[in-house]
Design a protein around this motif. Structure first.
Motif, mmCIF file in Angstrom:
data_model
loop_
_atom_site.group_PDB
_atom_site.id
_atom_site.type_symbol
_atom_site.label_atom_id
_atom_site.label_comp_id
_atom_site.label_asym_id
_atom_site.label_seq_id
_atom_site.Cartn_x
_atom_site.Cartn_y
_atom_site.Cartn_z
ATOM 1 N N LYS A 57 57.994 42.368 38.875
ATOM 2 C CA LYS A 57 58.773 43.482 39.435
ATOM 3 C C LYS A 57 59.768 42.855 40.399
ATOM 4 C CE LYS A 57 54.613 46.218 39.082
ATOM 5 N NZ LYS A 57 54.013 45.263 38.141
ATOM 6 N N VAL A 58 61.034 42.983 40.077
ATOM 7 C CA VAL A 58 62.040 42.186 40.774
ATOM 8 C C VAL A 58 63.128 43.079 41.357
ATOM 9 C CG1 VAL A 58 63.615 40.212 40.509
ATOM 10 C CG2 VAL A 58 61.607 40.400 39.029
ATOM 11 N N PRO A 117 49.584 50.473 54.594
ATOM 12 C CA PRO A 117 48.699 50.743 53.453
ATOM 13 C C PRO A 117 49.062 49.885 52.247
ATOM 14 C CG PRO A 117 50.160 52.610 53.888
ATOM 15 C CD PRO A 117 50.424 51.598 54.945
ATOM 16 N N ASP A 119 50.615 48.765 48.707
ATOM 17 C CA ASP A 119 51.863 49.048 47.988
ATOM 18 C C ASP A 119 52.966 49.653 48.853
ATOM 19 O OD1 ASP A 119 50.756 48.100 45.623
ATOM 20 O OD2 ASP A 119 49.868 50.043 45.168
ATOM 21 N N GLY A 121 55.060 47.115 50.264
ATOM 22 C CA GLY A 121 55.972 45.970 50.304
ATOM 23 C C GLY A 121 55.713 45.013 51.455
ATOM 24 N N LYS A 122 54.446 44.901 51.892
ATOM 25 C CA LYS A 122 54.121 43.985 53.000
ATOM 26 C C LYS A 122 54.384 42.530 52.602
ATOM 27 C CE LYS A 122 49.867 45.450 53.210
ATOM 28 N NZ LYS A 122 49.986 46.438 52.124
ATOM 29 N N SER A 123 53.868 42.160 51.425
ATOM 30 C CA SER A 123 54.055 40.770 50.979
ATOM 31 C C SER A 123 55.545 40.475 50.808
ATOM 32 C CB SER A 123 53.368 40.527 49.637
ATOM 33 O OG SER A 123 52.075 41.028 49.671
ATOM 34 N N ASP A 146 45.697 38.467 53.241
ATOM 35 C CA ASP A 146 45.371 39.449 52.206
ATOM 36 C C ASP A 146 44.486 38.804 51.140
ATOM 37 O OD1 ASP A 146 45.278 41.408 50.327
ATOM 38 O OD2 ASP A 146 47.430 41.503 49.940
ATOM 39 N N GLN A 149 45.120 39.768 47.085
ATOM 40 C CA GLN A 149 46.099 39.190 46.171
ATOM 41 C C GLN A 149 46.265 37.688 46.434
ATOM 42 O OE1 GLN A 149 47.256 40.773 43.520
ATOM 43 N NE2 GLN A 149 46.265 42.694 44.042
ATOM 44 N N GLY A 227 45.814 45.933 52.585
ATOM 45 C CA GLY A 227 46.088 47.363 52.778
ATOM 46 C C GLY A 227 44.918 48.159 53.338
ATOM 47 N N SER A 277 60.554 50.189 50.975
ATOM 48 C CA SER A 277 61.650 50.276 50.009
ATOM 49 C C SER A 277 61.220 51.192 48.870
ATOM 50 C CB SER A 277 61.947 48.880 49.464
ATOM 51 O OG SER A 277 62.680 48.996 48.278
ATOM 52 N N GLY A 279 61.834 50.799 46.016
ATOM 53 C CA GLY A 279 61.614 49.988 44.818
ATOM 54 C C GLY A 279 60.193 49.481 44.690
ATOM 55 N N VAL A 280 59.423 49.511 45.775
ATOM 56 C CA VAL A 280 58.070 48.944 45.715
ATOM 57 C C VAL A 280 57.249 49.714 44.683
ATOM 58 C CG1 VAL A 280 55.974 48.417 47.003
ATOM 59 C CG2 VAL A 280 58.178 48.265 48.127
ATOM 60 N N VAL A 281 56.620 48.951 43.826
ATOM 61 C CA VAL A 281 55.937 49.585 42.712
ATOM 62 C C VAL A 281 54.458 49.752 43.047
ATOM 63 C CG1 VAL A 281 55.485 49.366 40.236
ATOM 64 C CG2 VAL A 281 57.559 48.359 41.228
ATOM 65 N N ARG A 283 50.568 50.010 42.296
ATOM 66 C CA ARG A 283 49.720 49.427 41.259
ATOM 67 C C ARG A 283 48.351 50.082 41.282
ATOM 68 N NH1 ARG A 283 50.777 43.501 43.467
ATOM 69 N NH2 ARG A 283 50.766 44.741 45.362
ATOM 70 N N ARG A 288 46.028 45.775 39.632
ATOM 71 C CA ARG A 288 45.666 44.835 40.708
ATOM 72 C C ARG A 288 44.762 43.739 40.177
ATOM 73 N NH1 ARG A 288 46.659 46.157 45.855
ATOM 74 N NH2 ARG A 288 47.833 48.069 45.869
HETATM 75 P P1 ATP Z 1 49.353 45.064 48.653
HETATM 76 O O1 ATP Z 1 48.895 45.890 49.780
HETATM 77 O O2 ATP Z 1 48.717 45.441 47.368
HETATM 78 O O3 ATP Z 1 49.274 43.582 48.905
HETATM 79 P P2 ATP Z 1 52.132 45.124 49.327
HETATM 80 O O4 ATP Z 1 52.271 46.212 50.318
HETATM 81 O O5 ATP Z 1 52.057 43.739 49.874
HETATM 82 O O6 ATP Z 1 50.925 45.400 48.374
HETATM 83 P P3 ATP Z 1 54.159 44.057 47.622
HETATM 84 O O7 ATP Z 1 53.217 43.122 46.948
HETATM 85 O O8 ATP Z 1 55.128 43.470 48.574
HETATM 86 O O9 ATP Z 1 53.360 45.233 48.316
HETATM 87 O O10 ATP Z 1 54.999 44.891 46.551
HETATM 88 C C1 ATP Z 1 54.387 45.478 45.398
HETATM 89 C C2 ATP Z 1 55.218 45.150 44.158
HETATM 90 O O11 ATP Z 1 56.507 45.761 44.279
HETATM 91 C C3 ATP Z 1 55.462 43.667 43.951
HETATM 92 O O12 ATP Z 1 55.272 43.380 42.578
HETATM 93 C C4 ATP Z 1 56.929 43.455 44.343
HETATM 94 O O13 ATP Z 1 57.519 42.421 43.582
HETATM 95 C C5 ATP Z 1 57.519 44.809 44.004
HETATM 96 N N1 ATP Z 1 58.682 45.128 44.859
HETATM 97 C C6 ATP Z 1 58.769 45.034 46.200
HETATM 98 N N2 ATP Z 1 59.976 45.458 46.645
HETATM 99 C C7 ATP Z 1 60.664 45.825 45.536
HETATM 100 C C8 ATP Z 1 61.970 46.353 45.319
HETATM 101 N N3 ATP Z 1 62.800 46.596 46.318
HETATM 102 N N4 ATP Z 1 62.341 46.613 44.041
HETATM 103 C C9 ATP Z 1 61.500 46.369 43.009
HETATM 104 N N5 ATP Z 1 60.255 45.890 43.149
HETATM 105 C C10 ATP Z 1 59.844 45.616 44.385
#
Ligand code: ATP
Length: 425
Positions: A57-58, A117, A119, A121-123, A146, A149, A227, A277, A279-281, A283, A288
């Motif tokens: 996911k980019v 929480p 998903d 976009g923390k990572s 974390d 992951q 999360g 964002s 965009g964050v997807v 899961r 997962r």
């Molecule tokens: P977790 O709590 O499960 O670790 P997280 O909060 O860290 O999740 P990320 O791993 O950062 O969330 O993001 C989740 C997914 O969304 C990742 O596959 C990341 O590549 C994708 N992603 C993040 N930002 C964007 C964006 N702006 N557009 C598209 N995809 C995105």
């Protein structure tokens, strides 16, 4: 599903983002044709073809406008006009000011922890902040707490690495001499006592690193968290904040958590709320678990480049007697069954020997750096990981999968809850 690869071009204006997801069993090639753009803070090179595997996911963001070519099968691909990137870069600018101040005052740079929480976009935000710092010649320490992951090592561990250059667009951070501690499970709630212990240990080692390397100390620390934010999870976040003596906590997308932390953190800790964002997807559990499997596969086989593995792990046979297998944490006993003065909780940090048997088949193990079992095994870092992929009870040998063909660097192996089947995906 059509087999042919579609080719699409996307023209982006300033501050826009192209988001795409790669379809299952497919890959996508991306090329920057005009202008400048970045993926999670890593700049793209014009004319270079970047390959993304199934499930990726980019987001390709541009500050000034660009033209991008995508070739391959995407699940979705669209240009977004609304992104929180300006707020994210302003946060980076504030951290950079703190670094400049640390430089002139001879103090240490910012220690920032990103929470929220699942998903949100923390990572991604921690990667962005490290990349922007590295682009300015800084060398922040990235700490990943974390265990679900795991960007530094595999899930079930916590790890840290100094980020001296921006992450590779396809492969992520350059993992030069990472420091990894074994936990064994994918949720901190399985053994909170052990989780807190290794987080404290990671913080201690971080302090030592900062004492030794002035550049790292000034650049500061960027901490990613899981999360789990309610009840025991909140407690473990407070514990991590205290252990690392963080100066800044970024809360993504949850006002309640933001207010709780504002209430509970000491005055000098700046707590900031930032939006996630769009965009964050999200899961589900299944995705997962798939992501964890591919992370472990990546540990042994490397990232696939043009459909080919980049590492070659080595299967080898070793005698049962050449290794000592342990699990951390024994099942809790009622207090009445325990010796006087011992609490059932103490069991959670106990090293329990494991007998070779079918129940350990396909389990991933951490190779401990502890010199002996009398050493502090739990707080010793991990040298690497192996999988027990087979065992022969008559010959008393294990068949193990190791990333290296050299003999195991140590004989104390700690079991993880995770299994890995060495099949082609
Ligand atoms: P977790 O709590 O499960 O670790 P997280 O909060 O860290 O999740 P990320 O791993 O950062 O969330 O993001 C989740 C997914 O969304 C990742 O596959 C990341 O590549 C994708 N992603 C993040 N930002 C964007 C964006 N702006 N557009 C598209 N995809 C995105």
């Amino acid at each position: 599903m059509s087999e042919e690869k579609s080719v699409e071009e996307y023209r982006l204006n300033a501050d826009e983002e192209l988001r795409f997801e790669v379809e299952a069993n497919a890959s996508v090639q991306m090329e920057l044709l005009e202008g400048m753009a970045e993926v999670f803070g890593s700049e793209l090179t014009k004319g270079k073809v970047y390959n993304f595997d199934q499930g990726s996911k980019v987001a390709v963001f541009t500050w000034h406008g660009c033209l991008i070519k995508l070739q391959g099968r995407t699940e979705v691909a669209y240009v977004a006009k609304e992104t929180p990137m300006v707020m994210y870069i302003n946060t980076h600018a504030a951290l950079e000011q703190m670094r400049e101040k640390a430089e002139s005052d001879n103090t240490r740079g910012p220690r920032v922890m990103v929470v929220g929480p699942t998903d949100v976009g923390k990572s991604t935000l921690t990667r962005l902040l490290c990349n922007y710092a590295a682009r300015l010649g800084r060398a922040p320490l990235f700490v990943d707490l974390d265990v679900g992951q795991g960007q530094v090592s595999i899930p079930g561990t916590i790890g840290s690495v100094v980020v001296e250059r921006p992450a590779d667009v396809e492969e992520g951070f350059h993992l030069n001499a990472p420091l990894v501690f074994h936990y064994g499970h994918t949720a901190p709630s399985t053994n909170p006592q052990l989780y807190k212990l290794i987080v404290s240990r990671m913080a201690e080692v971080t302090n030592l690193k900062c004492e030794k390397q002035r550049k790292v100390s000034i650049s500061g620390v960027v901490i990613n968290t899981g999360g789990w934010i309610k009840g025991g999870g909140y407690d473990s976040l407070k514990h991590a904040a205290g252990s690392f003596e963080v100066d800044v906590i970024i809360v993504l997308d949850q006002e309640r958590l933001y207010n709780e932390l504002k209430r509970d953190m000491p005055e000098f800790v700046k707590v900031i709320l930032l939006p996630k964002s769009g965009g964050v997807v999200e899961r589900n559990q299944h995705q997962r678990s798939d992501a964890r499997d591919s992370r472990i596969r990546e540990y042994f086989y490397g990232v696939k480049i043009n459909g080919k593995d980049s590492f070659f792990p080595h299967p080898m046979d070793i005698p049962f007697s050449s290794v000592k297998l342990y699990k951390i944490g024994a099942p809790a006993l009622p207090d009445a069954c325990l010796p006087l003065g011992m609490k059932s909780q103490d069991n959670k940090l106990k090293l329990v020997p494991i007998r070779p048997g079918i129940n350990i088949l396909h389990h991933v193990f951490s190779v401990s750096s502890a010199a002996s079992v009398e050493d502090n095994v739990i707080e010793s870092n991990t040298l690497g990981h192996v999988v027990i992929s087979g065992l022969d009870t008559e010959k008393e040998t294990f068949n193990i999968l190791s990333p290296s063909q050299n003999p195991l660097p140590n004989d104390i192996l700690l079991i993880l809850d995770l299994q890995f089947m060495d099949i082609e995906i």
